[in-house]
Structure formats: C-alpha cells, structure tokens
Design an enzyme around this catalytic site. Structure first.
Site, mmCIF file in Angstrom:
data_model
loop_
_atom_site.group_PDB
_atom_site.id
_atom_site.type_symbol
_atom_site.label_atom_id
_atom_site.label_comp_id
_atom_site.label_asym_id
_atom_site.label_seq_id
_atom_site.Cartn_x
_atom_site.Cartn_y
_atom_site.Cartn_z
ATOM 1 N N LEU A 35 41.534 36.700 20.994
ATOM 2 C CA LEU A 35 41.782 38.141 20.858
ATOM 3 C C LEU A 35 42.554 38.444 19.577
ATOM 4 C CD1 LEU A 35 42.624 39.181 24.527
ATOM 5 C CD2 LEU A 35 40.469 39.415 23.308
ATOM 6 N N THR A 59 32.934 32.017 38.101
ATOM 7 C CA THR A 59 33.482 31.620 39.408
ATOM 8 C C THR A 59 34.916 32.126 39.593
ATOM 9 O OG1 THR A 59 34.258 29.446 38.646
ATOM 10 C CG2 THR A 59 32.013 29.565 39.526
ATOM 11 N N ASN A 60 35.644 32.248 38.514
ATOM 12 C CA ASN A 60 36.998 32.805 38.639
ATOM 13 C C ASN A 60 36.953 34.304 38.930
ATOM 14 O OD1 ASN A 60 39.294 30.752 38.110
ATOM 15 N ND2 ASN A 60 37.697 30.211 36.641
ATOM 16 N N HIS A 116 43.647 28.457 32.285
ATOM 17 C CA HIS A 116 43.233 27.252 31.547
ATOM 18 C C HIS A 116 43.202 26.067 32.512
ATOM 19 C CE1 HIS A 116 42.628 24.650 28.113
ATOM 20 N NE2 HIS A 116 43.494 23.816 28.679
HETATM 21 C C1 GRF Z 1 37.302 27.992 33.778
HETATM 22 O O1 GRF Z 1 37.390 26.599 33.819
HETATM 23 C C2 GRF Z 1 38.556 28.563 33.193
HETATM 24 O O2 GRF Z 1 39.679 27.820 33.478
HETATM 25 C C3 GRF Z 1 38.251 28.506 31.728
HETATM 26 O O3 GRF Z 1 36.883 28.803 31.627
HETATM 27 C C4 GRF Z 1 36.223 28.467 32.818
HETATM 28 C C5 GRF Z 1 35.503 29.678 33.325
HETATM 29 O O4 GRF Z 1 34.700 29.400 34.435
HETATM 30 N N1 GRF Z 1 39.121 29.375 30.984
HETATM 31 P P1 GRF Z 1 34.055 30.590 35.266
HETATM 32 O O5 GRF Z 1 33.186 31.390 34.317
HETATM 33 O O6 GRF Z 1 35.157 31.400 35.864
HETATM 34 O O7 GRF Z 1 33.222 29.916 36.318
#
Ligand code: GRF
Length: 181
Positions: A80, A13-14, A96
């Site tokens: 990493l 989703t990000n 995060h």
């Molecule tokens: C998000 O909550 C981000 O903050 C964390 O992992 C999750 C990834 O979610 N690092 P998505 O795959 O972007 O939906």
C-alpha cells in the site's frame, strides 16, 4: 456499526473465515486487484459488494465512498502507498502465515514462507496479525497464534495446518475486537 473493507487477491479462505464468523454485515466491500480471484466469488455468494481495481490509485476513493473504518488485507499482494497508510494509520491490518519476525518481509509469501520454516527446522510456526506500515510485514504486532511443525511436513501440509489452526481463528478474533473499540 464499523465498516470493513477486505482486500483480497487469491482464494479468499481468510475472507471466508470472516464471513463464517458472522462478520459479513460489517464488510462494506471486498476489493481485489485480480479479476479472477476466487475470493470475489465467496463475497458474491455472501451478498457482499465487490470491486476490482486495476490500479492502486483507485483504492482511496473506493474506501472513502464506502466509509470504511478498518481495512483488512487478506491475501492482497500489493504494497500500500503512502497516502492510504497515512489516512488509515492503525486502521489497516494484515495476516501473515508465520510468527513475525521469522519468515517475513519481501519475498516471503504463500508456500515460500512454509518452505523457509521447514528449511530452518523450526518446531513451531504460526500466524501473525499486525498493523500495516511502510515496512513490509514490519508494523506493530496485534496477535499471534502458534502451530506445531510435524515430522514429515511438506510446505503444503504445513500451510494447511497454519491456515486451519491459526489464520482462520486469529483473523476473525482480531477483527471482532478491533471493531468493538
Ligand atoms: C494467507 O496465507 C495469508 O496469510 C496471506 O495470504 C494468504 C491468503 O489466503 N497473507 P486466502 O486468499 O485467504 O485463502
């Protein structure tokens, strides 16, 4: 034009937030350590090149081949290694889902972060974008966004609010400002 690699491992989703913010032209490649990550479908849908790695040692070559300027960790669940951190110092960022230094570091991922926030009884939480260093969730903070914790929240409802109000807003904003520099 600055080129980005987005490293994923989950729902993406990000990554979608970056695509929706008109950043797909800058995303040279989406790299996943999980072949079944839904994030890969989102990348394909947006006509962005993808790669699946089975071992971290493959990563550096892919980044160099694609002339990547900025690495965005968006749900990539591996730590990493030294060489990548050295070569891409101050050019790797992570999102995060808490206000660092609360609820971060080893073991704080996914719903566990929000469970811990609710257990602590905090009234606000949020998201943090930070540079990646050898300390998990310990690199320099770039930006944070606060989200209210509401009466009756469950880890799931809080996670959803943190994503919608903080993560999906914060990450594209930081990426845009970094690739302008
Ligand atoms: C998000 O909550 C981000 O903050 C964390 O992992 C999750 C990834 O979610 N690092 P998505 O795959 O972007 O939906």
């Amino acid at each position: 034009m600055k080129k980005i690699a987005v490293l994923v491992g989950g729902g993406g989703t990000n990554l979608q937030a970056l695509i929706d913010a008109d950043l797909s032209k800058n995303i040279a490649i989406v790299i996943s350590n999980k072949p079944d990550a839904y994030a890969l479908e989102r990348a394909k849908e947006a006509k962005i090149k993808t790669a699946v790695i089975t071992d971290q040692s493959e990563l550096l070559a892919i980044l160099e081949q694609n002339k990547v300027d900025l690495i965005v960790l968006a749900g990539y669940m591996r730590i990493l290694s030294g060489e990548i951190l050295r070569k891409y110092e101050k050019r790797i960022i992570n999102i995060h889902p808490s206000l660092i230094p609360s609820f971060c570091g080893a073991g704080f991922y996914g719903l566990k972060v929000h469970q811990a926030a609710l257990k602590a009884g905090v009234k606000v939480t949020g998201a943090t974008v930070h540079y990646v260093s050898e300390v998990v969730d310990g690199g320099e903070i770039i930006a944070q966004k606060v989200v209210e914790v509401k009466e009756g929240d469950t880890p799931e409802t809080l996670q959803k609010r943190v994503m919608e109000e903080a993560e999906w807003v914060l990450l594209p904003g930081v990426v845009k400002s970094l690739i302008k520099e």
